[in-house]
Design an enzyme around this catalytic site. Structure first.
Site, short mmCIF file in Angstrom:
data_model
loop_
_atom_site.label_atom_id
_atom_site.label_comp_id
_atom_site.label_asym_id
_atom_site.label_seq_id
_atom_site.Cartn_x
_atom_site.Cartn_y
_atom_site.Cartn_z
N ASP A 51 0.81 -0.99 -0.19
CA ASP A 51 0.15 0.06 0.20
C ASP A 51 0.90 0.90 -0.05
OD1 ASP A 51 -2.73 -1.61 0.49
OD2 ASP A 51 -2.16 -1.66 2.51
N TYR A 109 6.79 -10.11 7.07
CA TYR A 109 6.51 -8.49 6.86
C TYR A 109 6.80 -8.56 8.94
CZ TYR A 109 3.34 -8.21 2.81
OH TYR A 109 2.67 -8.13 2.37
#
Length: 240
Positions: A51, A109
């Site tokens: 994003d 992540y």
């Protein structure tokens, strides 16, 4: 011939990875670089999207090319045409059935929190000066490990499976920084950021630790914490 590419980028000045109309994106820059090399459009397929404002240490994509140059020459050529906040780390020749998205088996992540304000890293970590119960945070992290329905920890999802398996969820304390690390077989839109938002609420006693189990059970997004800021999030590695 098909090429697998590992790319690192600073997402600060981009509207995410995926190409969008009237928006500055990582994919658009890569497409432009490939166009300069090939003199025609080249389609790329990435392991997934990140994003706006999210960074990557090891995003992966593939593309097909008939140019008779080596993988290392592709690496040098791409880097010569890309801006300084996008860097190709590795290019390798792979079989034609390799798919950067569908061949991936897991991803890692990390989310970086700093309790002290760092002017020069403000776009690369989340400033959070509040007292955190680290022991409680570690216990809460363990609740994410395993196979769960993460609908309640995701943004808008349509026709996508929401059951994911998290293999690892742990933290590292490094001075004033707290680094949360997650490895799983897949992640939904905003999933890590909503997980972190919930964890911070638990570690500051705004929510009970059992809210995680309740969200898994009810799939109620209203019970989760807010979608935390993007600047602390990094796609670390994609595994094949």
């Amino acid at each position: 011939m098909r090429y697998k590419v590992t790319v690192s980028y600073d997402g600060t000045n981009y509207h995410g990875f995926q190409k969008q109309k009237n928006a500055h994106t990582i994919e658009a820059e890569i497409n432009a670089a490939l166009f300069k090399i090939h003199k025609h459009d080249i389609k790329i397929v990435a392991s997934g999207r990140t994003d706006k404002g999210v960074h990557a240490l090891g995003q992966v994509f593939h593309f097909d090319s008939n140019l008779e140059i080596t993988a290392n020459q592709f690496k040098r050529a791409l880097n010569s045409h890309l801006p300084k906040d996008i860097r190709i780390l590795e290019v390798s020749l792979v079989s034609g059935d390799f798919n950067a998205r569908h061949s991936a088996i897991k991803k890692t992540y990390k989310y970086v929190i700093n309790k002290e304000y760092d002017l020069f890293n403000r776009n690369h970590e989340f400033y959070y000066p509040y007292k955190l119960d680290i022991e409680l945070l570690e216990k809460a992290l363990k609740k994410f490990i395993g196979t769960h329905d993460f609908f309640g920890f995701a943004g808008y999802v349509k026709d996508k499976p929401t059951i994911k398996e998290i293999y690892e969820a742990y933290l590292i304390v490094d001075g004033s920084k707290i680094i949360l690390i997650f490895t799983g077989n897949g992640f939904l839109k905003y999933m890590v950021r909503k997980m972190v938002g919930t964890l911070l609420d638990i570690a500051t006693n705004k929510k009970d630790i059992n809210v995680i189990d309740e969200i898994f059970k009810t799939k109620d997004r209203n019970l989760s914490g807010k979608t935390i800021n993007p600047e602390g999030l990094y796609l670390v590695k994609v595994y094949y």
